[in-house]
Structure formats: structure tokens, C-alpha cells
Design a protein around this motif. Structure first.
Motif, PDB file in Angstrom:
ATOM      1  N   PRO A   8     119.210  15.124  23.377  1.00 15.75           N
ATOM      2  CA  PRO A   8     118.182  16.015  23.660  1.00 15.75           C
ATOM      3  C   PRO A   8     117.982  15.852  25.252  1.00 15.75           C
ATOM      4  N   ASP A  27     112.443  17.462  22.408  1.00  9.21           N
ATOM      5  CA  ASP A  27     112.444  17.641  21.088  1.00  9.21           C
ATOM      6  C   ASP A  27     111.244  16.813  20.311  1.00  9.21           C
ATOM      7  N   ARG A  28     110.599  16.045  21.366  1.00  6.63           N
ATOM      8  CA  ARG A  28     109.493  15.234  20.577  1.00  6.63           C
ATOM      9  C   ARG A  28     108.194  15.303  21.176  1.00  6.63           C
ATOM     10  N   ARG A  65     105.103  24.123  19.609  1.00  5.78           N
ATOM     11  CA  ARG A  65     105.635  24.502  18.446  1.00  5.78           C
ATOM     12  C   ARG A  65     104.770  24.881  17.143  1.00  5.78           C
ATOM     13  N   HIS A  87     105.138  19.487  23.741  1.00  3.19           N
ATOM     14  CA  HIS A  87     106.430  19.152  23.909  1.00  3.19           C
ATOM     15  C   HIS A  87     107.133  19.396  25.688  1.00  3.19           C
TER      16      HIS A  87
END
Length: 95
Positions: A8, A27-28, A65, A87
Motif C-alpha cells: 500500500p 488503504d486503511r 470511501r 483515508h
């Protein structure tokens, strides 16, 4: 140096109030990255509705997201974010 395929994208986050920094993968959500780095931020619902984790973004950019995190348009324009669903999209500085 290139990152291995599948790794990532990582960003650096600075928490002003805690005088802390940590790495956060794109991505977190920020809340999870902070907790994994040993900096537990206040939280409750973890889905962008309760606003317990609200913080002001001093610099950088985040993406959501989910369609509508629990922020008003004015709050977003003033730099408020919800780390539980935000994110990182760049290096960040948070109040």
C-alpha cells in the motif's frame, strides 16, 4: 526505491496535540492506523456517524470511501475530518 508490488502507498501523519507521528497506508482509515501505531484516538461508532473522532485537518488531503460521512458541507470546507472513515491521500497534519 520502488515499493514491492501490492504494497500500500504510505503517508506520514502528524498529530499536533499528541506531538506524535505515525505511518498510515492509503488503504486503511486513519483511526485504525493511529491505534496500531499506539496513538488511540477517541472513537465510538467507527462508521462516520457519531462524530466522536472529529479532528481538524491542518494540511494534506483525505478521501472517504463512503458516500456521506457525518460532516456538514461547511465543516468539510473548514477542514474537519472523521478519522474513522477518512483515508490519507497525502502526508497529513491533524490538530
Amino acid at each position: 526505491m520502488d515499493e514491492p508490488a501490492g504494497s500500500p502507498v504510505m503517508f506520514r501523519v502528524r498529530l499536533l496535540a499528541e506531538d506524535a507521528t505515525f505511518d498510515a497506508p492509503a488503504d486503511r482509515p486513519l483511526l485504525l492506523s493511529a491505534q496500531e501505531a499506539g496513538w488511540p484516538l477517541a472513537s465510538s461508532c467507527r462508521n462516520g456517524t457519531c462524530r466522536t473522532c472529529i479532528r481538524r485537518l491542518r494540511s494534506g488531503a483525505v478521501v472517504y470511501r463512503i458516500e456521506w460521512p457525518g460532516l456538514l458541507a461547511g465543516e468539510k470546507s473548514e477542514g474537519w475530518i472523521l478519522p474513522c472513515v477518512a483515508h490519507p491521500a497525502s502526508d497529513l497534519v491533524l490538530e
